[in-house]
Design a protein around this motif. Structure first.
Motif, mmCIF file in Angstrom:
data_model
loop_
_atom_site.group_PDB
_atom_site.id
_atom_site.type_symbol
_atom_site.label_atom_id
_atom_site.label_comp_id
_atom_site.label_asym_id
_atom_site.label_seq_id
_atom_site.Cartn_x
_atom_site.Cartn_y
_atom_site.Cartn_z
ATOM 1 N N MET A 25 16.235 -63.010 38.140
ATOM 2 C CA MET A 25 17.253 -61.977 38.024
ATOM 3 C C MET A 25 18.094 -61.938 39.300
ATOM 4 S SD MET A 25 16.639 -58.061 37.006
ATOM 5 C CE MET A 25 17.911 -56.887 37.040
ATOM 6 N N ILE A 26 19.395 -61.906 39.128
ATOM 7 C CA ILE A 26 20.303 -61.877 40.274
ATOM 8 C C ILE A 26 20.367 -60.469 40.836
ATOM 9 C CG2 ILE A 26 22.700 -62.130 40.998
ATOM 10 C CD1 ILE A 26 23.034 -64.263 38.900
ATOM 11 N N LYS A 27 20.138 -60.382 42.128
ATOM 12 C CA LYS A 27 20.320 -59.093 42.803
ATOM 13 C C LYS A 27 21.804 -58.951 43.094
ATOM 14 C CE LYS A 27 15.879 -58.200 44.576
ATOM 15 N NZ LYS A 27 15.325 -57.027 45.145
ATOM 16 N N LEU A 28 22.321 -57.759 42.841
ATOM 17 C CA LEU A 28 23.754 -57.541 42.951
ATOM 18 C C LEU A 28 24.033 -56.198 43.605
ATOM 19 C CD1 LEU A 28 26.614 -58.607 42.005
ATOM 20 C CD2 LEU A 28 26.279 -57.183 40.004
ATOM 21 N N ILE A 29 24.930 -56.219 44.557
ATOM 22 C CA ILE A 29 25.399 -54.999 45.200
ATOM 23 C C ILE A 29 26.864 -54.839 44.832
ATOM 24 C CG2 ILE A 29 25.864 -53.834 47.394
ATOM 25 C CD1 ILE A 29 23.530 -55.499 48.590
ATOM 26 N N LYS A 30 27.265 -53.623 44.459
ATOM 27 C CA LYS A 30 28.676 -53.345 44.191
ATOM 28 C C LYS A 30 29.233 -52.526 45.345
ATOM 29 C CE LYS A 30 28.318 -53.377 39.171
ATOM 30 N NZ LYS A 30 28.489 -52.599 37.931
ATOM 31 N N LEU A 31 30.390 -52.940 45.834
ATOM 32 C CA LEU A 31 31.069 -52.270 46.935
ATOM 33 C C LEU A 31 32.470 -51.879 46.490
ATOM 34 C CD1 LEU A 31 31.563 -51.451 49.935
ATOM 35 C CD2 LEU A 31 32.146 -53.864 50.361
ATOM 36 N N PHE A 32 32.777 -50.596 46.595
ATOM 37 C CA PHE A 32 34.104 -50.071 46.299
ATOM 38 C C PHE A 32 34.654 -49.477 47.590
ATOM 39 C CE2 PHE A 32 31.673 -49.883 42.445
ATOM 40 C CZ PHE A 32 32.549 -50.139 41.401
ATOM 41 N N THR A 33 35.893 -49.830 47.951
ATOM 42 C CA THR A 33 36.507 -49.228 49.137
ATOM 43 C C THR A 33 37.910 -48.742 48.798
ATOM 44 O OG1 THR A 33 37.488 -51.285 50.018
ATOM 45 C CG2 THR A 33 35.222 -50.761 50.695
ATOM 46 N N THR A 57 21.839 -60.984 52.088
ATOM 47 C CA THR A 57 21.187 -62.017 51.277
ATOM 48 C C THR A 57 21.486 -61.888 49.784
ATOM 49 O OG1 THR A 57 19.185 -60.672 51.068
ATOM 50 C CG2 THR A 57 19.284 -62.215 52.936
ATOM 51 N N GLU A 58 22.253 -60.895 49.396
ATOM 52 C CA GLU A 58 22.494 -60.666 47.979
ATOM 53 C C GLU A 58 23.954 -60.897 47.602
ATOM 54 O OE1 GLU A 58 20.595 -57.106 46.373
ATOM 55 O OE2 GLU A 58 19.473 -56.957 48.243
ATOM 56 N N THR A 59 24.164 -61.170 46.330
ATOM 57 C CA THR A 59 25.510 -61.310 45.798
ATOM 58 C C THR A 59 26.209 -59.961 45.862
ATOM 59 O OG1 THR A 59 24.874 -63.115 44.343
ATOM 60 C CG2 THR A 59 26.840 -61.873 43.719
ATOM 61 N N LEU A 60 27.482 -59.993 46.186
ATOM 62 C CA LEU A 60 28.246 -58.767 46.356
ATOM 63 C C LEU A 60 29.474 -58.794 45.452
ATOM 64 C CD1 LEU A 60 28.135 -56.272 48.270
ATOM 65 C CD2 LEU A 60 29.662 -57.504 49.769
ATOM 66 N N MET A 61 29.643 -57.750 44.681
ATOM 67 C CA MET A 61 30.868 -57.529 43.912
ATOM 68 C C MET A 61 31.694 -56.539 44.719
ATOM 69 S SD MET A 61 31.096 -59.019 40.768
ATOM 70 C CE MET A 61 32.326 -57.965 40.069
ATOM 71 N N PHE A 62 32.889 -56.950 45.114
ATOM 72 C CA PHE A 62 33.755 -56.107 45.931
ATOM 73 C C PHE A 62 34.947 -55.677 45.096
ATOM 74 C CE2 PHE A 62 37.494 -56.264 48.971
ATOM 75 C CZ PHE A 62 37.349 -54.936 49.366
ATOM 76 N N PHE A 63 35.154 -54.356 44.998
ATOM 77 C CA PHE A 63 36.232 -53.786 44.205
ATOM 78 C C PHE A 63 37.193 -53.022 45.116
ATOM 79 C CE2 PHE A 63 32.491 -54.013 41.503
ATOM 80 C CZ PHE A 63 32.983 -54.622 40.359
ATOM 81 N N SER A 64 38.487 -53.247 44.922
ATOM 82 C CA SER A 64 39.506 -52.537 45.682
ATOM 83 C C SER A 64 40.720 -52.335 44.791
ATOM 84 C CB SER A 64 39.908 -53.348 46.923
ATOM 85 O OG SER A 64 40.990 -52.732 47.594
ATOM 86 N N ASP A 65 41.415 -51.212 45.000
ATOM 87 C CA ASP A 65 42.669 -50.991 44.276
ATOM 88 C C ASP A 65 43.873 -51.418 45.117
ATOM 89 O OD1 ASP A 65 42.994 -48.927 46.112
ATOM 90 O OD2 ASP A 65 42.562 -47.346 44.682
#
Length: 134
Positions: free
Chosen positions: A1-9, A66-74
């Motif tokens: 299972m892929i560990k995933l962090i979501k980042l919104f700024t 060490t984890e995959t990161l999803m980065f979201f920005s407007d």
């Protein structure tokens, strides 16, 4: 299972340049981590880059890199600069951001409309209003 962090700024600025703040929302394992921080006085575009930089720094401090990161920005200028790996006016900030992103195994950057970035937006604007009231 892929560990995933979501980042919104998101950034909020009053003036050009002017008082600036960042909202940072991190989601990991269903838990939210919310931060509202002051930034140096800057233009809105500069503040958006600074918000992104600060967000990546918070993720690294909290969870390592060490984890995959999803980065979201407007911010289109931030997301498009990352996609192109080029920014005429904000290249120094982009290079700092690229160096932080390179520490992670994979970073997926996604532009989202402001209405989908409500959490980070609210944190940034609340912090800005609290500073301006003083």
């Amino acid at each position: 299972m892929i560990k995933l962090i979501k980042l919104f700024t998101d950034a909020a600025t009053k003036g050009n340049p002017g008082t600036s703040t960042a909202g940072i929302l991190i989601i990991k394992d269903g838990k939210q981590f919310q931060y509202a921080v002051s930034l140096p006085d800057s233009s809105n575009h500069t503040a958006e880059f600074l918000a992104a930089l600060t967000g990546f720094q918070y993720v690294e401090k909290l969870f390592g890199n060490t984890e995959t990161l999803m980065f979201f920005s407007d911010s289109r200028i931030v997301t498009e600069s990352i996609d192109k790996n080029y920014s005429k006016k904000y290249n120094d900030l982009l290079m700092q951001l690229a160096a932080l992103q390179a520490k992670f195994p994979l970073v997926i950057t996604q532009w989202i409309p402001e209405k989908e970035n409500h959490g980070a937006h609210t944190l940034a604007t609340q912090k800005l209003h609290s500073i301006l009231k003083k």
